[in-house]
Design a protein around this motif. Structure first.
Motif, short mmCIF file in Angstrom:
data_model
loop_
_atom_site.label_atom_id
_atom_site.label_comp_id
_atom_site.label_asym_id
_atom_site.label_seq_id
_atom_site.Cartn_x
_atom_site.Cartn_y
_atom_site.Cartn_z
N THR A 115 44.11 37.20 77.88
CA THR A 115 42.76 37.21 77.47
C THR A 115 42.19 38.37 76.54
O THR A 115 41.64 38.12 75.25
CB THR A 115 41.99 37.06 78.67
OG1 THR A 115 42.26 35.99 79.40
CG2 THR A 115 40.49 36.87 78.12
N VAL A 116 42.37 39.52 76.90
CA VAL A 116 41.91 40.78 76.15
C VAL A 116 42.56 40.77 74.92
O VAL A 116 42.17 41.07 73.73
CB VAL A 116 42.07 41.92 76.98
CG1 VAL A 116 43.38 42.35 77.03
CG2 VAL A 116 41.13 42.94 76.34
N LEU A 117 43.97 40.59 74.85
CA LEU A 117 44.71 40.34 73.54
C LEU A 117 44.18 39.24 72.63
O LEU A 117 44.12 39.49 71.25
CB LEU A 117 46.23 40.18 73.72
CG LEU A 117 47.04 41.27 74.24
CD1 LEU A 117 48.47 40.91 74.85
CD2 LEU A 117 47.07 42.57 73.13
N ALA A 118 43.80 38.17 73.19
CA ALA A 118 43.35 37.12 72.11
C ALA A 118 41.95 37.53 71.78
O ALA A 118 41.72 37.40 70.46
CB ALA A 118 43.27 35.96 73.14
N MET A 119 41.14 38.18 72.65
CA MET A 119 39.89 38.66 72.31
C MET A 119 39.84 39.47 71.26
O MET A 119 38.92 39.82 70.38
CB MET A 119 39.14 39.30 73.45
CG MET A 119 38.64 38.12 74.38
SD MET A 119 37.16 36.91 74.05
CE MET A 119 36.83 36.25 75.41
N THR A 120 41.08 40.60 71.02
CA THR A 120 40.98 41.37 70.19
C THR A 120 42.03 41.17 68.80
O THR A 120 41.28 41.26 67.75
CB THR A 120 41.90 42.63 70.89
OG1 THR A 120 41.31 43.05 72.07
CG2 THR A 120 42.20 43.83 69.52
N HIS A 125 36.61 39.79 62.87
CA HIS A 125 35.87 41.06 62.66
C HIS A 125 36.60 42.25 63.20
O HIS A 125 36.08 43.32 62.50
CB HIS A 125 34.55 40.93 63.69
CG HIS A 125 33.55 40.14 63.04
ND1 HIS A 125 32.91 38.95 63.90
CD2 HIS A 125 33.46 39.63 61.80
CE1 HIS A 125 32.20 38.48 63.32
NE2 HIS A 125 32.16 38.63 61.98
N VAL A 126 37.71 42.43 64.04
CA VAL A 126 38.45 43.47 64.54
C VAL A 126 38.99 44.00 63.22
O VAL A 126 39.12 45.10 62.81
CB VAL A 126 39.34 43.34 65.55
CG1 VAL A 126 40.27 44.28 65.74
CG2 VAL A 126 38.57 42.74 66.78
N TYR A 127 39.73 43.00 62.35
CA TYR A 127 40.55 43.39 61.06
C TYR A 127 39.54 43.79 60.16
O TYR A 127 39.74 44.98 59.47
CB TYR A 127 41.28 42.22 60.84
CG TYR A 127 42.17 41.74 61.72
CD1 TYR A 127 43.54 42.70 61.73
CD2 TYR A 127 42.29 40.79 62.43
CE1 TYR A 127 44.47 42.17 62.74
CE2 TYR A 127 43.12 40.33 63.49
CZ TYR A 127 44.00 41.12 63.63
OH TYR A 127 45.33 40.43 64.54
N LEU A 128 38.64 43.38 59.81
CA LEU A 128 37.42 43.66 58.96
C LEU A 128 37.06 45.34 59.22
O LEU A 128 36.88 45.95 58.41
CB LEU A 128 36.34 42.65 59.06
CG LEU A 128 36.47 41.41 58.34
CD1 LEU A 128 35.24 40.35 58.41
CD2 LEU A 128 36.87 41.55 57.11
N ASP A 129 36.75 45.29 60.61
CA ASP A 129 36.15 46.72 60.93
C ASP A 129 37.25 47.74 60.79
O ASP A 129 37.02 48.89 60.10
CB ASP A 129 35.82 46.74 62.34
CG ASP A 129 34.44 46.03 62.69
OD1 ASP A 129 33.92 45.34 61.76
OD2 ASP A 129 34.08 45.51 63.78
N THR A 130 38.44 47.56 61.11
CA THR A 130 39.35 48.58 61.46
C THR A 130 40.21 48.61 60.24
O THR A 130 40.30 49.68 59.41
CB THR A 130 40.44 48.25 62.77
OG1 THR A 130 41.03 47.20 62.50
CG2 THR A 130 39.53 48.46 63.89
N VAL A 131 40.87 47.78 59.70
CA VAL A 131 41.89 47.51 58.62
C VAL A 131 41.01 47.82 57.37
O VAL A 131 41.38 48.73 56.42
CB VAL A 131 42.88 46.46 58.58
CG1 VAL A 131 43.71 46.60 57.55
CG2 VAL A 131 43.57 46.35 59.98
#
Length: 204
Positions: A115-120, A125-131
């Motif tokens: 579940t947490v892997l899917a959420m991440t 937005h995770v890729y927009l924020d970090t990468v």
């Protein structure tokens, strides 16, 4: 210079990661339920660190050799930060709060990890924020400061998820109130708009 880069990464990373989203809501929920908190927090931190490192390393080289990409990253980053701030301020006017089910049965570890892997990893937005965002801004730092910028952003991620996961039980009564989320969103929105202005004016 290294301390400035570290603090810049720490501040920007914290501002981005504090925005309320599905990943933070899930970590908070697991913390409130006191189920697999360590595993949940660890997955979030490791994924963030890998994505931040990849963003700063790859985007840094690409942007450094392209003035056009540098300008696109600067204005794109400023626009993205402004949009994030706008989203946070819109949430201030909302009436949302996180409802956590009481007395829920124990979730299997495998299910919690998936579940947490899917959420991440399934959250764009995770890729927009970090990468994209952290990577492009980190790539604009001097070569000897990029590592410190990335370390600052990684520390922000680790501190936030550890605080959110293990501090959730203390926040349960507080964050049952929509006003608490409004205050947090107001702070996030203000910081994001300030960073957008700094980024937009950095080339002038």
């Amino acid at each position: 210079m290294t301390s400035v880069a570290f603090l810049k990464g720490l501040g920007l990373g914290a501002s981005l990661i504090m925005a309320i989203g599905s990943q933070n809501a899930h970590v908070l929920r697991m913390g409130l339920l006191r189920q697999h908190v360590g595993a949940t927090v660890l997955v979030c931190i490791v994924c963030d660190m890998l994505l931040i490192a990849a963003g700063v390393a790859g985007m840094g080289v690409l942007i450094q050799h392209s003035p056009l990409l540098l300008e696109l990253a600067r204005w794109g980053g400023a626009a993205f930060l402004f949009w994030y701030g706008l989203r946070a301020w819109r949430a201030v006017l909302g009436n949302d709060s996180l409802a956590v089910a009481a007395g829920q049965a124990q979730i299997p570890l495998r299910q919690a990890l998936l579940t947490v892997l899917a959420m991440t990893l399934l959250n764009p937005h995770v890729y927009l924020d970090t990468v994209v965002l952290l990577g492009s801004i980190g790539g604009q730092q001097p070569a000897d400061s990029r590592l410190w910028f990335a370390l600052g952003a990684c520390c922000a991620s680790a501190l936030w998820f550890l605080s959110l996961g293990y501090g959730a039980r203390l926040l349960a009564p507080l964050f049952a109130k929509p006003l608490s989320w409004r205050v947090l969103d107001g702070v996030v929105g203000s910081v994001m708009w300030s960073l957008a202005a700094v980024l937009a004016l950095s080339g002038s």
